[in-house]
Design an enzyme around this catalytic site. Sequence first.
Site, short mmCIF file in Angstrom:
data_model
loop_
_atom_site.label_atom_id
_atom_site.label_comp_id
_atom_site.label_asym_id
_atom_site.label_seq_id
_atom_site.Cartn_x
_atom_site.Cartn_y
_atom_site.Cartn_z
N ASP A 296 20.57 49.61 38.98
CA ASP A 296 20.27 49.19 40.14
C ASP A 296 19.16 48.84 40.40
OD1 ASP A 296 22.29 50.68 42.37
OD2 ASP A 296 20.86 51.77 42.44
N ASP A 343 42.34 36.73 64.63
CA ASP A 343 43.93 36.98 63.92
C ASP A 343 44.51 35.72 64.28
OD1 ASP A 343 44.85 38.10 60.85
OD2 ASP A 343 46.33 37.68 62.03
N VAL A 401 44.49 35.14 53.29
CA VAL A 401 45.74 35.06 52.47
C VAL A 401 45.05 33.99 51.35
CG1 VAL A 401 47.09 32.61 53.17
CG2 VAL A 401 47.92 34.59 51.82
N GLU A 402 45.36 35.03 49.99
CA GLU A 402 44.57 33.89 48.81
C GLU A 402 45.13 32.61 47.73
OE1 GLU A 402 41.92 34.65 45.92
OE2 GLU A 402 41.97 35.41 47.37
N SER A 429 38.97 36.29 45.56
CA SER A 429 39.10 36.66 44.53
C SER A 429 39.04 36.20 43.39
CB SER A 429 39.53 37.90 44.43
OG SER A 429 41.40 37.28 44.61
N HIS A 450 33.19 38.39 47.06
CA HIS A 450 34.02 38.39 47.53
C HIS A 450 34.03 40.35 47.11
CE1 HIS A 450 36.26 40.05 43.87
NE2 HIS A 450 37.41 40.11 44.75
#
Length: 725
Positions: A296, A343, A401-402, A429, A450
Site C-alpha cells: 500500500d 445525462d 452503458v457498457e 469494466s 475503472h
Amino acid sequence: MIYQGENLSVDYIEPGIAHLVFNAKGSVNKLNLATLQSVGEAIDALYSQKDLQGLLLSSDKSAFIVGADITEFLGLFDIPTEELSDWLHQANAIFNRLEDIPVPTLSAITGFALGGGCECVLATDFRLADETASIGLPETQLGIMPGWGGSVRLPRLIGADPAMEVITTGKPKRAKDALALGMIDGVVSRETLITDSVTMLKKAIGGQLDWQSRRTQKKAPLKLSPLEAAMSFNVAKGMIMKMAGKHYPAPMTAVKSIENSAFMDRDAALEVENKNFVALTQTDVAKSLVGIFLNDQLVKSKAKQAIKNSEPVTSAAVLGAGIMGGGIAYQSASKGVPVLMKDIAQQSLDLGMNEASKLLNKQLERGRLSGLKMAQVLSSITPSLNYASIENKDIVVEAVVENPKIKAAVLAEVENEVNEHAILASNTSTIPISLLAKSLKRPENFCGMHFFNPVHRMPLVEVIRGEKTSQQTIDRVVAYASQMGKTPIVVNDCPGFFVNRVLFPYFAGFSLLLRDGGDYQQIDKVMEKEFGWPMGPAYLLDVVGIDTAHHAQAVMAQGFPERMAKNGRDVIDAMFESDRYGQKNGSGFYAYSIDRKGKPKKNIDESTAGIIATVTNTTQPYTSEQISARMMIPMINEVIRCLDEGIIASPAEADMALVYGLGFPPFKGGVFRYLDAIGLTTYLDMAKEFEHLGAVYQVPESIKQKAADGECYYPAPQSLSAPSA
C-alpha cells in the site's frame, strides 16, 4: 546537552527537569531500530544525572511517534526465533528502565502516538496530550500484537476490558476518548502543551501528584477476582471469535496473552507477551498483512509522484447519471471537486442525485458530517441535460452503458465540447481503451478510469493506459483518483484490464466445477469459510449481476479466445436464459428478500438445482482442497500472465488490486504473496493435477522457470541480525 543522537536529544528544559525530544531527520518520528537504541543510550545517560528530578518526553514533529518502522518488520520476522526473543528482552529492558527511573516521568503527546510510540508513553507515569492526539496499538491489524509492553501496561492502566478493545480492534483513540478511558491524564491546547507538561511534572516532583503509586499499579498484577477475570476474558474471546474468525489469530492471541498474565507482575507478564509476539511473527498471516501495508505504501508513493507531476483537478464532469454516475459524482464532490453530472434523461439525473443524497444522508445520520456540509456537497453537483459549462472542466468521466459503440459515440461528441487540454476518461469494466480511443481526435488525452461498485466503498480505481495515452494524462487521472480518496493503480490496456481479466477465469473455474458435479452451496461455503473470500462465486455472481457477467464473459471470450472461449453452454448461460439476474431482480443462484434495513437478504432457492442440472449430467463430492484448487488455479495463472505481459507493473500492485478490487483475502496477502508462502513448486504440483481440465488450468512458463531457479515473486527480506538495544 545530556545526550545527542541522530533521532533524539536530551537536555534540561528547567533545572532538574530533563527533556527528551524525538527529532528524526524525516517528516515523522518512527521508533525504528536505530531510534530504539538511542532511547536506551539516552536513558543510560539520564541515570547518571545526579540532579535529575523529572523527565519530559515530547516530539518536535506534528506527531509524537507514528509507530515502529514497518519496513524493518519482515527482516525481523526472518531472524531465528531465539534471537528475536532475546532482542525483545533487550528492547523491553529499555522501556523498563524508562519506567523505573527514580523520578517522575511524563509524555507530552501531539498527533499520533501509535504502536511502539504508544508503548513508549505507557512506560511513563503521566501522559498529557493536545487536541490533535491519536493514541493506539494497531499491531493486530498487521497480524501481530504489541511486543514492547503494550499488552501488559495498558490493562493495568485502564482495566482489562477497555484495553482488550483497544488492542484487538487496533483502532487509535482520539484525545477526548483516550482521556475518558484513562489512557491519558489531560487534554490541553497545542500552544501550551509543553508548559502545562512542565507544570504537571513539577506537581509530581513536589508531591502533589502521586507518581509512585501509579508506577506500582502498572507493575502489579491486574486487580481482578478470579470470577471477574473468567467473565471478562470469556466474553472477550467469544466476541473475537465472532469478529476476527479463525483466519486472523492475532486478536485472540492478544486476549489470551492478557488473560494468561493477568495475575503476574510486570516482568513475568512481559515474558508471556514476548512468547506470543514471537509466535505471531512466524505466521504467514503476519507476513501477508505486513506485506499489504508495504505494498500500500508503494502504491501511495507512486500516486504522490503523479500528484507532484500534475496540476490538481479543480472541476470535473460525469457523463451518465444513475447509480454509478451518481456514486462517482458524490465521491468527487464530497472530496472537494465540484462536478457536472450530465445525462440525456431527467429520470437518470434524478436517480444520480438521489444516490448522492442517500449517501450523504447516511453520513449525516451517523454524525460524520453536518447538515451544512451535506448541503455544500449537494450544491457542488450540478445535474444537466446539456453540455453547458463543460468546456471549463479539467476532466470528464464517461460512465454510460457498457456498450463500445455507445461509449465511442458519446466520447467523440463530448470531445467537441471540451477544451483541448481536458482529459476524457472512460469508466468501463472490460472494453479496451485503445478501441474506444479510435473515435477521438486527441487520444493522448484519453484513458480508462475503472471504478468499482459501490463507488463510495470500494477503494480501488484502475487507471488504464491506452496505446496513445500520454504520461501527463495518466499522472493527472491518478492525482484526481487520489483527490477522490481512492487508491489508483495504473494498468496497461487489454480486455478486462487487470481485475476483470483475472476474475473471469475464476468464474470459468466455477462453471467447470458445476459442470463436473460440484455443489454451488458447498463451493460458496468453502471459498468463504476456508479460503477466505468475502463472497463465494455464486453469491458474487448474484451481486455483480448475472446479466452483467454474461455480457462481460462474451467480451472476455472475444479478447482471449484461446482460454476464455466456452466449449458450450455453461451455468451463467443457463441462469441468464432463465432471467435469473441475481440481486437486481431478486433471483439468481439464491433468492433475495428485503430485510428490515432495506438490504437484500440471501435465501436458498430450491429451483436453482434444476437450472444447474441443464448444464451437468453428474453429481460428485469434492473436498475443500479440491474446490479451492479448481477455483483458484485459473485466476492465479491469469494473474501471472498479466505480470508477464506488463499489464500490471509489479507483484505488489497486482496483490493490492486483488485485495482492494476483489476482496482477495488479506490474510493471504494477494496471489503473489500466497504463491511465495506455499512455494512455487507446491503450486505447480497442485496445478498439474488439474491441467487436463483445459487452457485456463495451463500454468505459464514463467512460473515454471522461477520455480526451477528457486526464486520467489517478492524479494527476500533484508537480512537483519538481532540489533543491540
